[in-house]
Scaffold this active site. Structure first.
Site, mmCIF file in Angstrom:
data_model
loop_
_atom_site.group_PDB
_atom_site.id
_atom_site.type_symbol
_atom_site.label_atom_id
_atom_site.label_comp_id
_atom_site.label_asym_id
_atom_site.label_seq_id
_atom_site.Cartn_x
_atom_site.Cartn_y
_atom_site.Cartn_z
ATOM 1 N N ARG A 102 -51.377 46.907 -4.553
ATOM 2 C CA ARG A 102 -51.538 48.638 -4.407
ATOM 3 C C ARG A 102 -51.102 48.715 -3.083
ATOM 4 O O ARG A 102 -51.066 47.932 -2.133
ATOM 5 C CB ARG A 102 -52.634 49.151 -4.713
ATOM 6 C CG ARG A 102 -53.287 48.766 -6.206
ATOM 7 C CD ARG A 102 -54.728 49.301 -6.265
ATOM 8 N NE ARG A 102 -55.250 48.936 -7.515
ATOM 9 C CZ ARG A 102 -55.992 48.039 -7.966
ATOM 10 N NH1 ARG A 102 -56.412 46.959 -7.033
ATOM 11 N NH2 ARG A 102 -56.501 47.985 -9.135
ATOM 12 N N LYS A 140 -59.973 47.699 -5.695
ATOM 13 C CA LYS A 140 -60.933 48.761 -5.837
ATOM 14 C C LYS A 140 -62.330 48.214 -5.584
ATOM 15 O O LYS A 140 -62.460 46.946 -6.181
ATOM 16 C CB LYS A 140 -60.731 49.410 -7.082
ATOM 17 C CG LYS A 140 -59.344 50.063 -7.066
ATOM 18 C CD LYS A 140 -59.104 50.837 -8.289
ATOM 19 C CE LYS A 140 -57.754 51.864 -8.302
ATOM 20 N NZ LYS A 140 -57.531 52.543 -9.468
ATOM 21 N N HIS A 194 -46.126 51.918 -6.629
ATOM 22 C CA HIS A 194 -46.753 51.770 -7.853
ATOM 23 C C HIS A 194 -45.798 50.989 -8.748
ATOM 24 O O HIS A 194 -46.103 50.537 -9.766
ATOM 25 C CB HIS A 194 -47.666 53.231 -8.305
ATOM 26 C CG HIS A 194 -48.962 52.476 -9.080
ATOM 27 N ND1 HIS A 194 -49.784 52.021 -8.226
ATOM 28 C CD2 HIS A 194 -49.457 52.458 -10.062
ATOM 29 C CE1 HIS A 194 -51.045 51.708 -9.023
ATOM 30 N NE2 HIS A 194 -50.706 51.886 -10.011
ATOM 31 N N ARG A 249 -45.615 47.590 -8.497
ATOM 32 C CA ARG A 249 -46.558 46.882 -9.254
ATOM 33 C C ARG A 249 -46.274 46.816 -10.720
ATOM 34 O O ARG A 249 -46.728 45.999 -11.413
ATOM 35 C CB ARG A 249 -47.735 47.817 -8.893
ATOM 36 C CG ARG A 249 -49.180 47.287 -9.482
ATOM 37 C CD ARG A 249 -50.194 48.081 -8.841
ATOM 38 N NE ARG A 249 -51.472 48.012 -9.599
ATOM 39 C CZ ARG A 249 -52.504 46.987 -9.362
ATOM 40 N NH1 ARG A 249 -52.229 45.928 -8.546
ATOM 41 N NH2 ARG A 249 -53.456 46.916 -10.074
ATOM 42 N N HIS A 281 -57.474 44.114 -12.149
ATOM 43 C CA HIS A 281 -58.020 44.814 -12.938
ATOM 44 C C HIS A 281 -59.278 44.363 -13.488
ATOM 45 O O HIS A 281 -59.569 43.234 -13.915
ATOM 46 C CB HIS A 281 -57.075 44.962 -14.344
ATOM 47 C CG HIS A 281 -55.837 45.985 -14.303
ATOM 48 N ND1 HIS A 281 -54.942 45.685 -15.039
ATOM 49 C CD2 HIS A 281 -55.505 46.817 -13.340
ATOM 50 C CE1 HIS A 281 -53.879 46.381 -14.566
ATOM 51 N NE2 HIS A 281 -54.171 46.956 -13.529
ATOM 52 N N TYR A 299 -49.151 46.672 -20.468
ATOM 53 C CA TYR A 299 -47.926 46.100 -20.217
ATOM 54 C C TYR A 299 -47.325 45.115 -21.397
ATOM 55 O O TYR A 299 -46.302 45.096 -21.665
ATOM 56 C CB TYR A 299 -48.308 45.027 -19.303
ATOM 57 C CG TYR A 299 -48.425 45.846 -17.878
ATOM 58 C CD1 TYR A 299 -47.308 46.674 -17.323
ATOM 59 C CD2 TYR A 299 -49.690 45.906 -17.319
ATOM 60 C CE1 TYR A 299 -47.710 47.340 -16.233
ATOM 61 C CE2 TYR A 299 -49.762 46.761 -16.253
ATOM 62 C CZ TYR A 299 -48.926 47.323 -15.551
ATOM 63 O OH TYR A 299 -49.186 48.179 -14.413
#
Length: 333
Positions: free
Chosen positions: A148, A180, A253, A256, A279, A288
């Site tokens: 990110r 995150k 992004h 990404r 994730h 995806y």
């Protein structure tokens, strides 16, 4: 409200920008309650909360503010989270939050660049000057790691490492990324990205670092300070213009998404891609697989001569001509 925001930062590890957005959302909510003479959250019931989304939409529309479904969902999520937290703490006797429903967000597939387009984007930073060398390293690094933009701007020099391996295996270049919730992960750095990064570290970064005080940050601006997310966006937008790519298709992004899509298309295991992307759930990564399925359908529909239903003018395809065997019977198999 302050306690709820502290909990968001400490327990859930949300980014400061997210906490700041929640603070603004809750300020608007408390203002709405005050207009209705409600000063105690214990007075809020389900009927009260059901009226809030309509008021929110009308107010923002009247102010000429376009609100996406994602933004509205976040604003309502802040209110639900506040009531849930206070109910669990015993501050409120009930939790009316479940009555607050937001708009259904359309599920959009992430738009990835093709491999040829990524190559054009990276090759657009082909100069030998300091800015081009730095920009090339950033573009290569984003595509090589799928990180990110916030992870990129937070990197320090020591986050990039070379791991020695056993059994005469070649060393492995990796980077430690902080995602995150401050979750950390180790991601390999490919040879092309490592080559571009080395050129930047040896030929550009020492001079940039001497201009400023950010001695530890990996990527620096022309004045020696740490790069902002906005600066990285502009670097990629500039590269996209040079590469002749539409502006709406180029962003950190998108790189990404391209990283993940190309891995899945190449046969990478979904769990591995999940770890590389950081994730928390493989459910997020599964999108995806739908991207690659959609791409397969598009390629088939545009490439196969008989992918579409025949039109009346074309008629039905001809029946195979019967072939007679020696005994005179027809053989159609």
């Amino acid at each position: 409200m302050a306690g709820f925001l502290v909990a968001l930062r400490a327990e859930r590890g949300l980014a400061e920008n997210t906490v700041r957005a929640y603070r603004s959302d809750l300020r608007a909510y408390r203002g709405w309650l005050a207009e209705r003479g409600i000063t105690d959250l214990a007075e809020v019931d389900e009927a009260t909360l059901r009226a809030y989304p309509g008021w929110l939409a009308e107010t923002r529309a009247a102010a000429g503010v376009a609100t996406s479904a994602a933004t509205t969902g976040r604003m309502l999520s802040a209110v639900r989270g506040l009531h849930r937290q206070l109910f669990r703490d015993g501050t409120l006797p009930t939790d009316p939050g479940p009555a607050l429903r937001g708009p259904r967000r359309p599920r959009r597939l992430p738009k990835a660049l093709s491999i040829a387009e990524v190559t054009r984007l990276i090759e657009s930073a082909a100069g030998d000057d300091p800015v081009s060398l730095r920009d090339r390293a950033i573009l290569e690094f984003l595509y090589a790691t799928g990180c990110r933009v916030s992870e990129l701007t937070g990197l320090v020099v020591d986050d990039v490492q070379t791991l020695e391996r056993v059994d005469d295996a070649p060393p492995l270049d990796v980077v430690r990324l902080r995602g995150k919730g401050d979750r950390q992960r180790i991601v390999p750095v490919g040879a092309c990205a490592r080559h571009a990064l080395d050129a930047y570290l040896v030929r550009v970064r020492p001079a940039l670092a001497a201009r400023g005080r950010s001695r530890s940050r990996l990527f620096l601006g022309v004045r020696g300070g740490p790069l902002s997310r906005q600066a990285v966006w502009e670097i990629i937008a500039r590269a996209g213009r040079r590469a002749g790519l539409p502006e709406h298709r180029v962003s950190p992004h998108v790189l990404r998404h391209s990283f993940a899509t190309h891995l899945v298309s190449g046969g990478a295991d979904l769990r591995v891609v999940q770890e590389l992307l950081g994730h928390a759930s493989v459910t997020t990564t599964q999108i995806y697989t739908r991207v690659t399925e959609e791409h397969l359908r598009e390629v088939y529909a545009t490439s196969h001569p008989r992918a579409h239903r025949a039109t009346p003018a074309q008629g039905r395809p001809p029946e195979p001509a019967p072939v007679r065997d020696d005994g005179g019977s027809e053989v159609t198999d």
